[in-house]
Design a protein around this motif. Structure first.
Motif, PDB file in Angstrom:
ATOM      1  N   MET A 106       0.626  -1.296  -0.028  1.00 56.35           N
ATOM      2  CA  MET A 106       0.164  -0.020  -0.063  1.00 56.35           C
ATOM      3  C   MET A 106       0.769   1.099   0.075  1.00 56.35           C
ATOM      4  SD  MET A 106      -3.269  -1.127   2.551  1.00 56.35           S
ATOM      5  CE  MET A 106      -3.963   0.398   2.493  1.00 56.35           C
ATOM      6  N   LEU A 107       1.855   1.176   0.699  1.00 58.34           N
ATOM      7  CA  LEU A 107       2.885   2.387   0.688  1.00 58.34           C
ATOM      8  C   LEU A 107       3.433   2.420  -0.747  1.00 58.34           C
ATOM      9  CD1 LEU A 107       4.661   1.753   4.120  1.00 58.34           C
ATOM     10  CD2 LEU A 107       3.360   3.597   3.523  1.00 58.34           C
ATOM     11  N   LEU A 108       3.639   1.385  -1.401  1.00 58.65           N
ATOM     12  CA  LEU A 108       4.144   1.504  -2.783  1.00 58.65           C
ATOM     13  C   LEU A 108       3.277   2.073  -3.652  1.00 58.65           C
ATOM     14  CD1 LEU A 108       6.317   0.745  -5.131  1.00 58.65           C
ATOM     15  CD2 LEU A 108       5.115  -1.303  -5.145  1.00 58.65           C
ATOM     16  N   GLN A 109       1.893   1.934  -3.402  1.00 57.34           N
ATOM     17  CA  GLN A 109       0.895   2.735  -4.085  1.00 57.34           C
ATOM     18  C   GLN A 109       0.854   4.136  -3.775  1.00 57.34           C
ATOM     19  OE1 GLN A 109      -3.271   0.729  -4.352  1.00 57.34           O
ATOM     20  NE2 GLN A 109      -2.267  -1.077  -3.336  1.00 57.34           N
ATOM     21  N   ILE A 110       1.121   4.221  -2.594  1.00 56.48           N
ATOM     22  CA  ILE A 110       1.051   5.844  -2.173  1.00 56.48           C
ATOM     23  C   ILE A 110       2.298   6.526  -2.954  1.00 56.48           C
ATOM     24  CG2 ILE A 110       1.439   7.378  -0.341  1.00 56.48           C
ATOM     25  CD1 ILE A 110      -0.377   5.296   1.495  1.00 56.48           C
ATOM     26  N   ASP A 111       3.391   5.755  -3.060  1.00 61.61           N
ATOM     27  CA  ASP A 111       4.588   6.590  -3.577  1.00 61.61           C
ATOM     28  C   ASP A 111       4.398   6.488  -5.191  1.00 61.61           C
ATOM     29  OD1 ASP A 111       6.106   6.579  -1.131  1.00 61.61           O
ATOM     30  OD2 ASP A 111       7.273   4.804  -1.769  1.00 61.61           O
TER      31      ASP A 111
ATOM     32  N   ILE B  14       1.490   7.238  -6.571  1.00 61.55           N
ATOM     33  CA  ILE B  14       0.659   8.453  -6.671  1.00 61.55           C
ATOM     34  C   ILE B  14       1.234   9.599  -6.369  1.00 61.55           C
ATOM     35  CG2 ILE B  14      -1.491   9.446  -5.440  1.00 61.55           C
ATOM     36  CD1 ILE B  14      -2.581   6.684  -4.782  1.00 61.55           C
ATOM     37  N   SER B  15       2.304   9.728  -5.572  1.00 64.94           N
ATOM     38  CA  SER B  15       3.208  10.537  -5.222  1.00 64.94           C
ATOM     39  C   SER B  15       3.917  11.410  -6.485  1.00 64.94           C
ATOM     40  CB  SER B  15       4.102  10.572  -4.113  1.00 64.94           C
ATOM     41  OG  SER B  15       3.172  10.738  -2.946  1.00 64.94           O
ATOM     42  N   GLU B  16       4.358  10.496  -7.084  1.00 69.59           N
ATOM     43  CA  GLU B  16       5.154  10.405  -8.445  1.00 69.59           C
ATOM     44  C   GLU B  16       4.337  11.032  -9.400  1.00 69.59           C
ATOM     45  OE1 GLU B  16       6.884   6.795  -9.367  1.00 69.59           O
ATOM     46  OE2 GLU B  16       8.371   6.721  -7.553  1.00 69.59           O
ATOM     47  N   GLN B  17       3.038  10.397  -9.575  1.00 71.97           N
ATOM     48  CA  GLN B  17       2.332  10.960 -10.525  1.00 71.97           C
ATOM     49  C   GLN B  17       1.714  12.482 -10.315  1.00 71.97           C
ATOM     50  OE1 GLN B  17      -0.679   7.446  -9.965  1.00 71.97           O
ATOM     51  NE2 GLN B  17      -0.820   7.795 -12.272  1.00 71.97           N
ATOM     52  N   ILE B  18       1.662  12.862  -8.876  1.00 71.17           N
ATOM     53  CA  ILE B  18       1.154  14.159  -8.485  1.00 71.17           C
ATOM     54  C   ILE B  18       2.471  15.440  -8.830  1.00 71.17           C
ATOM     55  CG2 ILE B  18       0.921  15.572  -6.435  1.00 71.17           C
ATOM     56  CD1 ILE B  18      -0.799  13.458  -5.246  1.00 71.17           C
ATOM     57  N   ASP B  19       3.575  14.853  -8.546  1.00 68.30           N
ATOM     58  CA  ASP B  19       4.674  15.566  -8.891  1.00 68.30           C
ATOM     59  C   ASP B  19       4.858  15.788 -10.413  1.00 68.30           C
ATOM     60  OD1 ASP B  19       5.372  15.660  -6.321  1.00 68.30           O
ATOM     61  OD2 ASP B  19       6.842  14.027  -6.426  1.00 68.30           O
TER      62      ASP B  19
ATOM     63  N   LYS C  44      -7.456  10.008  -3.326  1.00 74.68           N
ATOM     64  CA  LYS C  44      -7.283   8.440  -3.683  1.00 74.68           C
ATOM     65  C   LYS C  44      -5.992   7.867  -2.342  1.00 74.68           C
ATOM     66  CE  LYS C  44      -6.233   4.739  -6.571  1.00 74.68           C
ATOM     67  NZ  LYS C  44      -5.876   4.304  -7.999  1.00 74.68           N
ATOM     68  N   LYS C  45      -5.084   9.036  -2.355  1.00 76.88           N
ATOM     69  CA  LYS C  45      -3.721   8.881  -1.408  1.00 76.88           C
ATOM     70  C   LYS C  45      -4.403   9.119  -0.017  1.00 76.88           C
ATOM     71  CE  LYS C  45       0.718  10.747  -0.548  1.00 76.88           C
ATOM     72  NZ  LYS C  45       1.703  12.227  -1.176  1.00 76.88           N
ATOM     73  N   LYS C  46      -5.394  10.030   0.371  1.00 74.36           N
ATOM     74  CA  LYS C  46      -5.699  10.072   1.652  1.00 74.36           C
ATOM     75  C   LYS C  46      -6.634   8.793   1.856  1.00 74.36           C
ATOM     76  CE  LYS C  46      -9.024  13.028   4.290  1.00 74.36           C
ATOM     77  NZ  LYS C  46      -9.796  14.510   4.339  1.00 74.36           N
ATOM     78  N   GLN C  47      -7.261   8.137   1.123  1.00 74.15           N
ATOM     79  CA  GLN C  47      -8.079   6.966   1.397  1.00 74.15           C
ATOM     80  C   GLN C  47      -7.050   6.086   1.719  1.00 74.15           C
ATOM     81  OE1 GLN C  47     -10.601   6.233  -1.976  1.00 74.15           O
ATOM     82  NE2 GLN C  47     -12.125   8.072  -1.625  1.00 74.15           N
ATOM     83  N   LEU C  48      -5.899   5.826   0.952  1.00 75.12           N
ATOM     84  CA  LEU C  48      -4.910   4.623   1.249  1.00 75.12           C
ATOM     85  C   LEU C  48      -4.557   4.968   2.676  1.00 75.12           C
ATOM     86  CD1 LEU C  48      -3.348   4.203  -2.236  1.00 75.12           C
ATOM     87  CD2 LEU C  48      -4.674   2.651  -0.979  1.00 75.12           C
ATOM     88  N   TRP C  49      -4.076   6.076   3.100  1.00 80.86           N
ATOM     89  CA  TRP C  49      -3.629   6.337   4.289  1.00 80.86           C
ATOM     90  C   TRP C  49      -4.365   5.905   5.317  1.00 80.86           C
ATOM     91  CZ3 TRP C  49       1.098   6.599   6.060  1.00 80.86           C
ATOM     92  CH2 TRP C  49       2.097   7.087   5.228  1.00 80.86           C
ATOM     93  N   ASN C  50      -5.911   6.322   4.993  1.00 82.41           N
ATOM     94  CA  ASN C  50      -6.828   5.898   6.279  1.00 82.41           C
ATOM     95  C   ASN C  50      -7.015   4.386   6.481  1.00 82.41           C
ATOM     96  OD1 ASN C  50      -7.463   8.405   6.672  1.00 82.41           O
ATOM     97  ND2 ASN C  50      -9.019   8.575   5.196  1.00 82.41           N
TER      98      ASN C  50
END
Length: 369
Positions: A252-257, A259-264, A304-310
């Protein structure tokens, strides 16, 4: 005279493959079709009446309708005119002239330009090394040599006897466990456990199960769900300090990473489009539209990132997390368990790190006898 129509190349020879030409005219040296994969139930061949005299390489004529049936093939119970596969694997005519499906693919040497990329549904053994630039996909994978700057994806487990020298570009991913002799400058992703028999240097690790490095672990970050074991030395060196993160799902952290790359990337596009906005030009509307679309995508990705963190917070098991080091822990090592953080400021030996009352604490000995 009946003839057999093949749904694979009956004259296929993996030792005489040629590069293919792309639509733009360039030559593709990597996708040369090394193996003819088939899955259970796939039609391999079927009988047709030879009534038009057509000659084609996909047909072979026989005196009677008797399939040249080899291992792992059978007549289709729903259509007796067809021969189907009974196992996942690759199809070929064996030395006895029988259509055969083999579940295990052996590469008797290196996987390199002579093989190109390999996409196989069964198990794979590479008796040499996987050379740089290749993409390899199979179920269970065993590499006798070294994995270089390659992308390797196993639907089951992966074992690399020679070790991984990634040069910052290797990406190794498995659904099951992963074991290698050593690892340098790569990314490892495992749905279960990772075992590294010697040292692991400057490698990003996402391990959904237990991570064990029997030698030295330096660099990172290294994510594991609950347990990390380092036998000889944690940290050290002049580059990035060892970073160990436990308590959350690494996948899940990999998914978040990602997503962060896409946002950047989208943020960079907005900056680029904003710099190109002309004053009063007819193309101004076009660039503003592109900026608006980027902002919509960013908003969606942040949600989506917020949902994953929750979800991460809800599934965390922090009280059972352990980082165990029977050997030496060097100054500068960074430990995270959930939201708690600890930086090692003095050398430690034969210790374990654990979570208690929202803090990371240090205990000894590393392993209970």
């Amino acid at each position: 005279m009946p003839r057999l129509k093949h749904f694979f190349n009956p004259d296929f020879d993996h030792q005489h493959l040629t590069p293919t030409q792309k639509d733009d005219g360039s030559v593709d040296f990597y996708n040369i079709g090394y193996v003819q994969s088939v899955v259970i139930g796939q039609v391999l061949a079927q009988w047709e009446d030879d009534d038009n005299g057509e000659i084609s390489s996909e047909y072979r004529s026989y005196h009677e309708k008797k399939f040249p049936r080899g291992p792992n093939t059978t007549s289709n119970p729903e259509n007796r005119e067809q021969l189907i596969a009974t196992r996942n694997g690759y199809v070929f005519y064996n030395d006895d002239g029988l259509i055969t499906v083999k579940e295990l693919l052996n590469i008797r040497g290196n996987a390199g330009l002579n093989t190109g990329n390999i996409f196989f549904v069964g198990d794979l053994i590479v008796h040499g090394s996987i050379k740089s630039g290749l993409e390899i996909r199979a179920y269970n994978i065993n590499v006798k040599g070294v994995i270089e700057r390659a992308k390797v994806n196993a639907g089951g487990f992966l074992k690399c006897d020679g070790g991984i020298k990634g040069h910052g570009e290797a990406h190794i991913e498995t659904k099951n466990s992963l074991r290698t002799k050593f690892c340098e400058n790569a990314t490892l992703v495992s749905g279960k456990n990772i075992i590294i028999d010697n040292s692991c240097m400057h490698t990003k690790i996402y391990c959904e199960g237990k991570l064990a490095v029997k030698g030295r672990l330096c660099g990172g970050p290294c994510y594991s769900n609950q347990y990390i074991y380092v036998g000889e030395q944690l940290g050290g060196g002049l580059s990035t300090p060892a970073q160990l993160i436990v308590g959350y799902s690494p996948l899940m952290l990999l998914q978040i990473d990602k997503i962060s790359e896409q946002i950047d990337k989208l943020t960079e596009q907005i900056t680029d489009y904003s710099g190109k906005l002309p004053n009063g030009s007819s193309s101004e509307i076009e660039y503003k539209d592109k900026i608006d679309k980027c902002k919509v995508k960013i908003s969606y990705l942040k949600n989506k990132k917020k949902q994953l963190w929750n979800k991460l917070e809800q599934t965390a098991r922090l009280d059972t997390c352990r980082i165990m080091v029977p050997g030496i822990v060097k100054v500068g090592v960074e430990i995270s368990i959930g939201q708690a953080f600890l930086q090692v400021n003095e050398p430690l030996e034969n210790v374990f790190f654990y979570y208690e009352n929202h803090e990371i604490k240090v205990g000894s000995p590393a392993l209970k006898k």
